[in-house]
Design a protein around this motif. Structure first.
Motif, PDB file in Angstrom:
ATOM      1  N   ASN A   3      -9.911   9.664  14.251  1.00 59.54           N
ATOM      2  CA  ASN A   3      -9.218   8.383  14.169  1.00 59.54           C
ATOM      3  C   ASN A   3      -8.370   8.369  12.907  1.00 59.54           C
ATOM      4  O   ASN A   3      -8.403   7.421  12.135  1.00 59.54           O
ATOM      5  CB  ASN A   3     -10.221   7.221  14.152  1.00 59.54           C
ATOM      6  CG  ASN A   3     -10.587   6.752  15.536  1.00 59.54           C
ATOM      7  OD1 ASN A   3      -9.788   6.877  16.461  1.00 59.54           O
ATOM      8  ND2 ASN A   3     -11.780   6.233  15.692  1.00 59.54           N
ATOM      9  N   SER A   4      -7.606   9.432  12.713  1.00 60.92           N
ATOM     10  CA  SER A   4      -6.844   9.554  11.471  1.00 60.92           C
ATOM     11  C   SER A   4      -5.801   8.444  11.328  1.00 60.92           C
ATOM     12  O   SER A   4      -5.577   7.958  10.217  1.00 60.92           O
ATOM     13  CB  SER A   4      -6.189  10.929  11.368  1.00 60.92           C
ATOM     14  OG  SER A   4      -5.331  11.164  12.456  1.00 60.92           O
ATOM     15  N   GLY A   5      -5.183   8.041  12.420  1.00 58.52           N
ATOM     16  CA  GLY A   5      -4.202   6.952  12.345  1.00 58.52           C
ATOM     17  C   GLY A   5      -4.848   5.642  11.942  1.00 58.52           C
ATOM     18  O   GLY A   5      -4.319   4.899  11.113  1.00 58.52           O
ATOM     19  N   LEU A   6      -6.008   5.368  12.509  1.00 58.97           N
ATOM     20  CA  LEU A   6      -6.738   4.154  12.172  1.00 58.97           C
ATOM     21  C   LEU A   6      -7.197   4.202  10.718  1.00 58.97           C
ATOM     22  O   LEU A   6      -7.032   3.237   9.970  1.00 58.97           O
ATOM     23  CB  LEU A   6      -7.931   3.973  13.113  1.00 58.97           C
ATOM     24  CG  LEU A   6      -8.802   2.746  12.897  1.00 58.97           C
ATOM     25  CD1 LEU A   6      -8.003   1.455  12.997  1.00 58.97           C
ATOM     26  CD2 LEU A   6      -9.959   2.749  13.895  1.00 58.97           C
ATOM     27  N   ALA A   7      -7.732   5.342  10.299  1.00 60.62           N
ATOM     28  CA  ALA A   7      -8.177   5.495   8.910  1.00 60.62           C
ATOM     29  C   ALA A   7      -7.011   5.298   7.943  1.00 60.62           C
ATOM     30  O   ALA A   7      -7.153   4.650   6.903  1.00 60.62           O
ATOM     31  CB  ALA A   7      -8.819   6.859   8.705  1.00 60.62           C
ATOM     32  N   HIS A   8      -5.856   5.846   8.291  1.00 59.27           N
ATOM     33  CA  HIS A   8      -4.671   5.700   7.435  1.00 59.27           C
ATOM     34  C   HIS A   8      -4.269   4.225   7.318  1.00 59.27           C
ATOM     35  O   HIS A   8      -3.996   3.729   6.211  1.00 59.27           O
ATOM     36  CB  HIS A   8      -3.515   6.534   7.986  1.00 59.27           C
ATOM     37  CG  HIS A   8      -2.228   6.312   7.261  1.00 59.27           C
ATOM     38  ND1 HIS A   8      -2.002   6.801   5.991  1.00 59.27           N
ATOM     39  CD2 HIS A   8      -1.107   5.637   7.623  1.00 59.27           C
ATOM     40  CE1 HIS A   8      -0.784   6.441   5.596  1.00 59.27           C
ATOM     41  NE2 HIS A   8      -0.231   5.731   6.572  1.00 59.27           N
ATOM     42  N   GLN A   9      -4.222   3.530   8.435  1.00 58.35           N
ATOM     43  CA  GLN A   9      -3.829   2.118   8.401  1.00 58.35           C
ATOM     44  C   GLN A   9      -4.838   1.278   7.610  1.00 58.35           C
ATOM     45  O   GLN A   9      -4.454   0.365   6.883  1.00 58.35           O
ATOM     46  CB  GLN A   9      -3.660   1.566   9.823  1.00 58.35           C
ATOM     47  CG  GLN A   9      -2.462   2.113  10.552  1.00 58.35           C
ATOM     48  CD  GLN A   9      -1.156   1.825   9.838  1.00 58.35           C
ATOM     49  OE1 GLN A   9      -0.961   0.781   9.206  1.00 58.35           O
ATOM     50  NE2 GLN A   9      -0.231   2.777   9.923  1.00 58.35           N
ATOM     51  N   LEU A  10      -6.119   1.606   7.736  1.00 62.32           N
ATOM     52  CA  LEU A  10      -7.133   0.903   6.942  1.00 62.32           C
ATOM     53  C   LEU A  10      -6.923   1.140   5.448  1.00 62.32           C
ATOM     54  O   LEU A  10      -6.980   0.201   4.647  1.00 62.32           O
ATOM     55  CB  LEU A  10      -8.542   1.358   7.345  1.00 62.32           C
ATOM     56  CG  LEU A  10      -9.090   0.807   8.647  1.00 62.32           C
ATOM     57  CD1 LEU A  10     -10.331   1.566   9.074  1.00 62.32           C
ATOM     58  CD2 LEU A  10      -9.378  -0.683   8.517  1.00 62.32           C
ATOM     59  N   ARG A  11      -6.689   2.413   5.070  1.00 59.96           N
ATOM     60  CA  ARG A  11      -6.441   2.726   3.649  1.00 59.96           C
ATOM     61  C   ARG A  11      -5.213   1.979   3.130  1.00 59.96           C
ATOM     62  O   ARG A  11      -5.239   1.416   2.025  1.00 59.96           O
ATOM     63  CB  ARG A  11      -6.236   4.233   3.461  1.00 59.96           C
ATOM     64  CG  ARG A  11      -7.504   5.044   3.399  1.00 59.96           C
ATOM     65  CD  ARG A  11      -7.247   6.473   2.934  1.00 59.96           C
ATOM     66  NE  ARG A  11      -6.255   7.174   3.735  1.00 59.96           N
ATOM     67  CZ  ARG A  11      -6.513   7.841   4.866  1.00 59.96           C
ATOM     68  NH1 ARG A  11      -7.745   7.903   5.325  1.00 59.96           N
ATOM     69  NH2 ARG A  11      -5.549   8.447   5.525  1.00 59.96           N
ATOM     70  N   MET A  12      -4.150   1.967   3.919  1.00 60.08           N
ATOM     71  CA  MET A  12      -2.915   1.290   3.494  1.00 60.08           C
ATOM     72  C   MET A  12      -3.155  -0.205   3.303  1.00 60.08           C
ATOM     73  O   MET A  12      -2.710  -0.779   2.301  1.00 60.08           O
ATOM     74  CB  MET A  12      -1.805   1.520   4.527  1.00 60.08           C
ATOM     75  CG  MET A  12      -1.327   2.956   4.611  1.00 60.08           C
ATOM     76  SD  MET A  12      -0.504   3.504   3.101  1.00 60.08           S
ATOM     77  CE  MET A  12       1.002   2.566   3.201  1.00 60.08           C
ATOM     78  N   LEU A  13      -3.847  -0.825   4.234  1.00 61.66           N
ATOM     79  CA  LEU A  13      -4.070  -2.262   4.121  1.00 61.66           C
ATOM     80  C   LEU A  13      -4.988  -2.589   2.948  1.00 61.66           C
ATOM     81  O   LEU A  13      -4.734  -3.533   2.201  1.00 61.66           O
ATOM     82  CB  LEU A  13      -4.641  -2.822   5.423  1.00 61.66           C
ATOM     83  CG  LEU A  13      -4.470  -4.323   5.585  1.00 61.66           C
ATOM     84  CD1 LEU A  13      -3.003  -4.727   5.564  1.00 61.66           C
ATOM     85  CD2 LEU A  13      -5.120  -4.795   6.854  1.00 61.66           C
ATOM     86  N   HIS A  14      -6.020  -1.782   2.740  1.00 61.86           N
ATOM     87  CA  HIS A  14      -6.915  -2.012   1.599  1.00 61.86           C
ATOM     88  C   HIS A  14      -6.199  -1.777   0.272  1.00 61.86           C
ATOM     89  O   HIS A  14      -6.581  -2.358  -0.741  1.00 61.86           O
ATOM     90  CB  HIS A  14      -8.172  -1.147   1.707  1.00 61.86           C
ATOM     91  CG  HIS A  14      -9.206  -1.745   2.605  1.00 61.86           C
ATOM     92  ND1 HIS A  14     -10.134  -2.660   2.167  1.00 61.86           N
ATOM     93  CD2 HIS A  14      -9.443  -1.576   3.924  1.00 61.86           C
ATOM     94  CE1 HIS A  14     -10.900  -3.025   3.179  1.00 61.86           C
ATOM     95  NE2 HIS A  14     -10.507  -2.381   4.259  1.00 61.86           N
ATOM     96  N   ALA A  15      -5.161  -0.956   0.278  1.00 61.38           N
ATOM     97  CA  ALA A  15      -4.359  -0.722  -0.924  1.00 61.38           C
ATOM     98  C   ALA A  15      -3.241  -1.767  -1.050  1.00 61.38           C
ATOM     99  O   ALA A  15      -2.406  -1.667  -1.940  1.00 61.38           O
ATOM    100  CB  ALA A  15      -3.754   0.677  -0.891  1.00 61.38           C
TER     101      ALA A  15
END
Length: 145
Positions: free
Chosen positions: A3-15
Motif C-alpha cells: 500500500n505504498s501509495g496509501l502510506a505516501h499519502q498518509l505521510r504527506m498529510l501527517h507532514a
C-alpha cells in the motif's frame, strides 16, 4: 501487501503537505485489512458518538493494534477489502453514524468520518437541505476538492 501509495499519502498529510482528498481517493483504491471477532463480525469501537470500523494498511499495523488491545488468541482472522467497499457499503450497514479508523495503533493513524465526499450522502452527518450547487463542506480542508 503493498500500500505504498496509501502510506505516501498518509505521510504527506501527517507532514501537513498532503491533500486530504488525494488521501481519500488512495484509501478508496487500496486493499486494507479489517480484523474480525471470533463470531465473524468486524471489529469496531465507539468513540465520540460514532462507531468506527477498524482497518489497517498492513499486517504490521494490524498486529500492533491486536497487541495494544491485549488480543490473546493464537490467530487473528481478518478480511482483505477495498477502502471504497468499507466507506460505501460497510459504514451505511452499521445502522448508526460511523466511519473508518485506519491504523489506529500506528504512527500515522487516520479517521475517515461520516461526512459528504467520504461516505454516501445518505449516511453523511453534514448533509443539509442546501441546494446541490452549494459549496463543499470543508470537512477536511476548507472545502477544496
Amino acid at each position: 501487501m503493498a500500500n505504498s501509495g496509501l502510506a505516501h499519502q498518509l505521510r504527506m498529510l501527517h507532514a501537513q503537505m498532503g491533500d486530504p482528498w488525494l488521501l481519500v481517493g488512495e484509501f478508496r483504491s487500496s486493499v486494507v485489512l479489517v480484523p474480525r471477532t471470533s463470531a465473524g463480525l468486524v471489529w469496531t469501537g465507539d468513540e465520540g458518538g460514532l462507531r468506527w470500523i477498524y482497518a489497517f494498511s498492513g499486517e504490521a499495523e494490524l498486529t500492533a493494534f491486536a497487541r495494544a488491545r491485549s488480543f490473546d488468541g493464537t490467530r487473528l482472522d481478518y478480511l482483505s477489502v477495498y477502502g471504497s467497499r468499507l466507506l460505501d457499503v460497510a459504514v451505511p450497514a452499521l445502522g448508526v453514524p460511523g466511519g473508518v479508523a485506519l491504523d489506529v495503533a500506528g504512527g500515522q493513524p487516520m479517521l475517515f468520518p461520516p461526512v459528504r465526499g467520504i461516505v454516501p450522502d445518505s449516511v453523511a452527518l453534514d448533509v443539509s437541505p442546501a441546494p446541490a450547487s452549494a459549496a463543499g463542506t470543508g470537512a477536511l480542508n476548507g472545502g477544496r476538492r
